[in-house]
Structures are given as C-alpha cells and as structure tokens.
Design a protein around this motif. Structure first.
Motif, PDB file in Angstrom:
ATOM      1  N   HIS A 270       0.801  -1.178  -0.105  1.00 12.78           N
ATOM      2  CA  HIS A 270       0.215  -0.062   0.155  1.00 12.78           C
ATOM      3  C   HIS A 270       0.820   1.205  -0.203  1.00 12.78           C
ATOM      4  O   HIS A 270       0.579   2.271   0.688  1.00 12.78           O
ATOM      5  N   TYR A 275       0.249   3.774  -5.923  1.00 14.01           N
ATOM      6  CA  TYR A 275       0.345   5.110  -6.231  1.00 14.01           C
ATOM      7  C   TYR A 275       0.876   5.252  -7.494  1.00 14.01           C
ATOM      8  O   TYR A 275      -0.005   5.811  -8.404  1.00 14.01           O
ATOM      9  N   TYR A 359      -6.649  -2.915  -4.951  1.00 13.04           N
ATOM     10  CA  TYR A 359      -6.162  -1.701  -3.946  1.00 13.04           C
ATOM     11  C   TYR A 359      -5.585  -0.712  -4.949  1.00 13.04           C
ATOM     12  O   TYR A 359      -5.879   0.480  -4.904  1.00 13.04           O
ATOM     13  N   ASN A 362      -8.856   0.774  -6.207  1.00 10.31           N
ATOM     14  CA  ASN A 362      -9.318   1.598  -5.509  1.00 10.31           C
ATOM     15  C   ASN A 362      -8.709   3.284  -5.462  1.00 10.31           C
ATOM     16  O   ASN A 362      -9.574   4.262  -5.537  1.00 10.31           O
ATOM     17  N   VAL A 363      -7.314   3.310  -5.707  1.00 10.97           N
ATOM     18  CA  VAL A 363      -6.706   4.467  -5.789  1.00 10.97           C
ATOM     19  C   VAL A 363      -7.002   5.247  -7.145  1.00 10.97           C
ATOM     20  O   VAL A 363      -7.191   6.238  -7.219  1.00 10.97           O
ATOM     21  N   GLN A 365      -9.840   4.798  -8.902  1.00 15.38           N
ATOM     22  CA  GLN A 365     -11.273   5.102  -8.693  1.00 15.38           C
ATOM     23  C   GLN A 365     -11.340   6.630  -8.178  1.00 15.38           C
ATOM     24  O   GLN A 365     -12.124   7.545  -8.600  1.00 15.38           O
ATOM     25  N   VAL A 366     -10.495   6.940  -7.175  1.00 15.92           N
ATOM     26  CA  VAL A 366     -10.192   8.326  -6.466  1.00 15.92           C
ATOM     27  C   VAL A 366      -9.638   9.346  -7.610  1.00 15.92           C
ATOM     28  O   VAL A 366      -9.950  10.447  -7.509  1.00 15.92           O
ATOM     29  N   TYR A 367      -8.655   8.777  -8.503  1.00 19.22           N
ATOM     30  CA  TYR A 367      -7.922   9.640  -9.291  1.00 19.22           C
ATOM     31  C   TYR A 367      -9.105   9.998 -10.348  1.00 19.22           C
ATOM     32  O   TYR A 367      -8.705  10.955 -11.270  1.00 19.22           O
ATOM     33  N   TYR A 419      -5.490   3.367   3.792  1.00 19.52           N
ATOM     34  CA  TYR A 419      -6.062   4.312   2.913  1.00 19.52           C
ATOM     35  C   TYR A 419      -5.467   5.812   2.516  1.00 19.52           C
ATOM     36  O   TYR A 419      -5.702   6.297   2.024  1.00 19.52           O
ATOM     37  N   MET A 422      -4.986   6.434  -1.162  1.00 22.10           N
ATOM     38  CA  MET A 422      -6.316   7.092  -1.622  1.00 22.10           C
ATOM     39  C   MET A 422      -6.451   8.272  -1.268  1.00 22.10           C
ATOM     40  O   MET A 422      -6.762   9.231  -1.984  1.00 22.10           O
ATOM     41  N   ALA A 425      -4.576  10.696  -3.638  1.00 18.52           N
ATOM     42  CA  ALA A 425      -5.158  10.890  -4.804  1.00 18.52           C
ATOM     43  C   ALA A 425      -6.360  11.926  -4.620  1.00 18.52           C
ATOM     44  O   ALA A 425      -6.588  12.643  -5.629  1.00 18.52           O
TER      45      ALA A 425
END
Length: 532
Positions: A270, A275, A359, A362-363, A365-367, A419, A422, A425
């Motif tokens: 993580h 990233y 994971y 998930n990062v 998605q935020v981007y 997290y 995330m 991002a």
C-alpha cells in the motif's frame, strides 16, 4: 487540429497499450511490495523530470522560441535548432552523470527508508543504472519539440512504443532467470543490473527513433558550440520561471513519495507502487487525448499570439477544451466506477495478488475525480505559454502544490495507513480543481474572456450524455460481483466489456442524439476511415 490530434492519438494509444503490457509484466515480475516500491522509487526520479521537461520547459519555452526562430531567422531557424540540441545534449549528459553519483542522496530525499534497510540499498543500485536516462530523455525531448514545430507529430508519439517493447523484454527475462520474484531479500546484484540497464535501454531506443525521424524530416544535426547566438539570455528570462515551477512541483512530488513510502512501510503493498501504477493509468486518457490536442494546439496558438489575433486564441482554446472533454468526461466517470475491474486483469498476476490489484483500482477510482480538472489545468497553462509568459504558471502551480501538500498531509494524518494512498489521490483531485479555477480566471483576463459560458454549457451536456454510461457500468459491477462473488480475472473482463465497452458506445449514441459537435466529428472521422 482533429486530424493532427488523431495521428498523435493513434500513436499514443499504441504506446499506452504497450505501456499497459509493460506495467503488467512489471507487476508480474516484481510485484507491488518492497521490491516493487524500490524499483518505482528509483524510476520515479528521472520519470518525474521527464514529465516536467515535456509538459513544462519544452512547451513553455522551447516550442515558442523555435517557432519565433523559424519565423524570423533567415535560415528558418535551422542554426538555432542545432545550437539548442547541442546545448540540451551536453547539459543533460552532465546532469545524468552527477545524478548517478548522487543516487543515495536522491533516494533519501524521495523516501523515508532507513539507509541501512534492504529496500534503500536496492533502490540506490537501481537508480545508478536508471538515472543516466536523463541524457537520452533530453536529446529525444528536444528532437521531438523540433519535429512538432514542423508539424511532424507521428514519430514523437510512436517512439515510446519501442521503449516499452525493450523494457517488456527486460522484465520478461528477469521473470525467467531470477528466482527472487517479488522478494526483495532474494534479489541479486545481477537481477538489479538486468532491471536497471533494461529500463535505460528502452529510453536509448526511443531517443534513437526520434533522431532518425528528425533526419528524415530534413534536419541534419551539426554540433554548434557558438552559444552566443543561442539566445540564452532570452531563454533564461523565460525559463527562470519554468525552473521555479519545476522546483515547486518537485517539492510536492517529494512529499508524495515520502508519504507513500511511509504508508508502504506500515502496510506492505500500500505504498509507492500502487500510487505509481494508479497514476500511470490515470494519465492514460490525458496522454492519449489531452497531450495530442495540446501538442497540435500550442504552435498555432503561439503564432496567433505573435500576430495579435486574440480571437483565434480564444477559438483555439475553446475548441481544444471541448474536443478533450468530449472524451475525458465519460472516461472519468468510468474510472470512478470501474477502477478495480481495470486493474485486476492488468496487475493481478505473478508476484502481485488480486487483493493488491484491487487496491490499485481503488486508488484509480479516486483519481477519476481529477481527470477533467487536471486536463483543463494543463490546457489553461498553454494559454500563458503561448504568450511567452512562464511567470504566471509558477504562481498558479505554487498555489496548487501548496493546497495539494496541505491536503495530502491532512489526509495522511487522519486516514489509516491502508487508505493513505487513496487520500493522496483525493488531495490531488481537489487541488487541481481549485488550480483550474484560478488559472481560468487569470487566463480569461489575459485574452479578454475564454468563452466560459459556452464551454460550461458544452461540458454540462457532455456530463448529461455520460450519465447513462455511468449507470450501466455501475449496474454491471453490482450484478457481476453479486453473482460471481468478487472480481477475478474473468469477472473483471465481463464488467469491462459491459460497463466499459457497451458504456462508451452508449455514450457515443446519446451524445450523437444530443448533437454534441465534437463527438459527431470524432464519430464521422472514424466512420469515414472505416468506410475506406
């Protein structure tokens, strides 16, 4: 512009597809744990400088100066181009050698790892082999800028394909001969030499292609050391602010890698690698669409400013924004919905687990939130660069970076380590949204308005046309994960086919019915080429 952008987008698309394969093989060979973090930390340093070089110095200083030399010099700017290429090659060769010697200091700057740790030792050794890329970055970047000013856009967009193929072969060879996998404790010096030199060999191949393309375009390189005629004073006057922008952005990037490496030290898998891999996927739509349009737009906008045609500047900017966003808007929504479904087929293999790939998704998605604001921010900077103004972007960039740094630190402090990336991002998305608003206000004052009302209405229609696509993608995720209990390789492909493939077709159909001109132009161009 659409024709030139399409040529570049095709090359960039192939480049990004091979880049997908490259990152797939990377994750398969070394994973996203400590060994992956060490590699990505070493690679991030020249990669970030390359990104800043292409999107900052070249577009803000070099391209406008080459255009002016072509317009004003008796030889069409040929001697000036030769001096510029000579200067860039020699300067960056010296920087590359110095950076390789300073590798321990650079890794220490970009991470929080203990100097006695294995990951620090591995990252330093990899950096010594990867940092010499800077010399070839510089030569290829200036060659690409010269090609762009001659409206030769294909080679700069296709050359990275060869780079990716070379690096893919190096990673595959590593996977075949090494017994380390993703275990940093088992990796040998020979393994690291293969990874480092294989990565650098890709950039050497890329620069070679650009030099050959430049020669075919009628440019014969002759080393020129008569730097008195290189207009270094004019370049320094314009470039000092770009250097300031570079320094500011680098400070933000240093904070990002430090926070990401700290999170990875707490929760393995993580950290820097998720990233980096998510950021590369986030940059894909902008790289294919935004960079292609910007590269075609900037020389023409610079010429319009030089002739005092501000109406053409506004028209060029407005058409560029609408063209970019006509595809960025649906893609941003799909990233927010389909992030894990995208990353599992790409990264969930070999040394990397499906959970690690989820994971990364998930990062991503935020981007997705940052895609449109980031593209608008970059387009707005080109308005200032076309005026030869490199000072204003420094202040805008400094403010954006300061907000990003503050939010990153806040989210890193408040969120659990799993997290944290995330949160980085999310900070990026919020900062660039605020930065785009600020840049819009300042650029609008410069050209007496950017047509904000008409552009805003166009973007609203694009979002309305993309809503059914987002709903379809979300439904595909719910149904498939509910029926098959999670996202595996096959399940992810089903979600992508329905939510992504059919979703984009749905968007094109809805946008066509809503008579969005940019989408109709793209559909018409594709249909015409298919009809041939």
């Amino acid at each position: 512009m659409l024709k030139a952008s399409a040529i570049m987008a095709a090359g960039t698309m192939v480049s990004r597809v091979t880049g997908f394969v490259r990152t797939m093989v990377l994750a398969y060979a070394i994973g996203t744990a400590l060994l992956g973090d060490a590699y990505n930390a070493a690679y991030a340093i020249p990669y970030s400088i390359l990104d800043l070089l292409l999107l900052g110095v070249l577009s803000s200083v070099v391209v406008p100066m080459i255009v002016r030399a072509q317009q004003r010099d008796a030889d069409g700017g040929r001697a000036y181009e030769q001096r510029l290429l000579t200067l860039a090659t020699l300067t960056l060769a010296v920087i590359a050698v110095a950076a390789a010697f300073a590798a321990p200091l650079l890794i220490d700057l970009y991470t929080v790892w203990d100097r006695d740790s294995r990951e620090f030792e591995v990252a330093v050794m990899l950096a010594r082999f990867i940092l010499p890329q800077l010399a070839f970055f510089g030569t290829g970047a200036v060659a690409g800028a010269i090609l762009n000013t001659r409206d030769r856009f294909a080679a700069p967009m296709w050359a990275p394909v060869l780079n990716n193929l070379v690096v893919i072969c190096a990673f595959l060879l590593f996977a075949l001969v090494s017994t380390a996998g993703g275990d940093i404790a088992k990796v040998t010096d020979g393994d690291l030499v293969l990874l480092g030199l294989g990565t650098t060999a890709g950039i050497v191949a890329q620069a070679s292609v650009l030099i050959v393309a430049l020669k075919r375009a009628g440019f014969s390189f002759k080393p020129r050391l008569d730097l008195r005629n290189a207009r270094l004073g004019e370049m320094a006057k314009a470039g000092v602010w770009t250097i300031g922008y570079t320094v500011v952005t680098q400070l933000g990037f240093v904070l990002t890698t430090n926070l990401a490496s700290a999170a990875g030290s707490v929760v393995e898998g993580h950290g820097i690698s998720p990233y980096t891999l998510a950021f590369q996927l986030f940059q894909l739509p902008y790289g294919v669409i935004g960079v292609s349009v910007i590269t075609a737009m900037l020389p023409r906008m610079s010429r319009a400013v030089s002739d005092g045609r501000f109406d053409d500047v506004r028209s060029e900017f407005g058409s560029s924004v609408r063209l970019v966003c006509s595809l960025m808007v649906p893609v941003s929504l799909l990233l927010m919905v389909l992030g894990p479904a995208i990353t599992v087929p790409i990264y969930g293999h070999g040394a990397n687990s499906v959970a690690d790939a989820v994971y990364i998704g998930n990062v991503l998605q935020v981007y997705g939130l940052a895609l449109v604001p980031f593209a608008l921010f970059q387009l707005l900077l080109r308005v200032f660069y076309s005026f030869g103004d490199t000072r204003t972007p420094v202040f805008v960039g400094a403010g954006t970076t300061a907000v990003n740094a503050l939010l990153m630190w806040l989210f890193f402090t408040l969120l659990p380590a799993r997290y944290a990336v995330m949160g980085l991002a999310l900070a990026y998305a919020v900062a660039y949204a605020l930065g785009a608003l600020t840049a819009w206000w300042l650029a609008g004052r410069r050209v007496q308005g950017l047509g904000g009302w008409s552009i805003g209405m166009a973007l609203t229609r694009m979002y309305l046309a993309a809503l059914p696509t987002a709903v379809l993608a979300l439904g595909a995720v719910w149904v498939v994960t509910g029926v098959f209990d999670g996202l595996g390789f096959v399940n992810s492909l089903i979600v992508l086919a329905v939510g992504g493939g059919l979703g984009l077709l749905l968007y094109l159909g809805v946008a066509h019915r809503m008579r969005i001109p940019e989408v109709n132009s793209i559909v018409g161009m594709v249909a015409g080429r298919v009809g041939r």
